[in-house]
Design a protein around this motif. Structure first.
Motif, PDB file in Angstrom:
ATOM      1  N   TYR A   1      51.896  66.795  52.245  1.00  9.49           N
ATOM      2  CA  TYR A   1      51.941  67.679  53.415  1.00  9.49           C
ATOM      3  C   TYR A   1      53.005  68.754  53.229  1.00  9.49           C
ATOM      4  CZ  TYR A   1      52.565  69.336  58.195  1.00  9.49           C
ATOM      5  OH  TYR A   1      52.673  70.144  59.304  1.00  9.49           O
TER       6      TYR A   1
ATOM      7  N   GLU B   1      48.422  61.520  62.204  1.00  5.50           N
ATOM      8  CA  GLU B   1      48.169  62.967  62.180  1.00  5.50           C
ATOM      9  C   GLU B   1      48.576  63.646  63.489  1.00  5.50           C
ATOM     10  OE1 GLU B   1      44.147  63.637  60.962  1.00  5.50           O
ATOM     11  OE2 GLU B   1      44.399  62.608  59.044  1.00  5.50           O
TER      12      GLU B   1
ATOM     13  N   ILE C   1      47.774  69.991  58.222  1.00  7.69           N
ATOM     14  CA  ILE C   1      47.092  68.711  57.994  1.00  7.69           C
ATOM     15  C   ILE C   1      45.662  68.960  57.515  1.00  7.69           C
ATOM     16  CG2 ILE C   1      46.227  66.617  59.094  1.00  7.69           C
ATOM     17  CD1 ILE C   1      48.647  66.736  60.976  1.00  7.69           C
TER      18      ILE C   1
END
Length: 203
Positions: free
Chosen positions: A6, A153, A172
């Motif tokens: 990420y 998430e 994401i």
């Protein structure tokens, strides 16, 4: 997807307007990366010598990845922002920021693999710090506190950072879509992140 993947994509987004330093140490902790943004604006009347006003704006971002975000890590991040980033990077060791300083955002982006406990999320969402200088004649500094939870998430921020939430969520989706990461981008274009020693020499 994990926290490192990420961050690798997130740094691509910031590298367009921020100088990216990897790694970065401040307040006794090493961070995965640090981003520095500076913008200078001026207003003139007809000629450059007739300057009506000038303003400088800054943002300092600390990026931290961790398998699990604990209350102790959050507390330490608050300490570093208030006791080190503000006096060292915003005020540069002086009583007030430089002339024409308008604002400095001090941002923390904490990325955790494991879903945080409720008390940790609450601590992030409720954190508030605003510091004015010379009755705001020298502007102000403000903390933007952000938490990205990879497991579920989710993105959480304090009120000051609410505008960052959308972009953090978009990353994401970009990681899932296998968008290019920062390391690959640097290798492809034969560039390197900035080094902390370079920043210190500039100051």
């Amino acid at each position: 997807m994990n926290s490192k993947q990420y961050l690798d994509r997130l740094l691509v987004r910031y590298s367009g307007t921020f100088n990216i330093y990897k790694p970065y140490c401040i307040g006794g902790r090493e961070f995965d990366a640090y981003g520095y943004f500076y913008n200078h604006l001026e207003k003139y009347v007809l000629v450059r010598d007739a300057n009506l006003w000038s303003s400088d704006s800054y943002e300092h971002i600390l990026f931290l990845t961790t398998p699990e975000l604990t209350e102790e890590i959050v507390k330490d991040m608050k300490r570093i922002l208030v006791n080190h980033v503000e006096p060292q990077l915003v005020r540069k060791g002086e009583k007030n920021p430089p002339k024409n300083h308008m604002y400095s955002y001090m941002t923390a982006v904490m990325i955790t693999d494991k879903k945080p406990e409720k008390n940790v999320i609450k601590s992030v969402k409720n954190f508030h710090f605003d510091q004015g200088y010379m009755m705001n004649v020298r502007g102000y500094s403000q903390v933007h506190f952000c938490l990205v939870s990879i497991e579920d998430e989710k993105v959480y921020t304090n009120p000051a950072a609410r505008k960052k939430k959308k972009a953090l969520k978009e990353v994401i989706r970009e990681v899932k879509a296998h968008k290019i990461g920062f390391e690959e981008m640097c290798e492809k274009h034969q560039i390197e992140p900035f080094h902390q020693e370079e920043q210190q020499s500039e100051n």
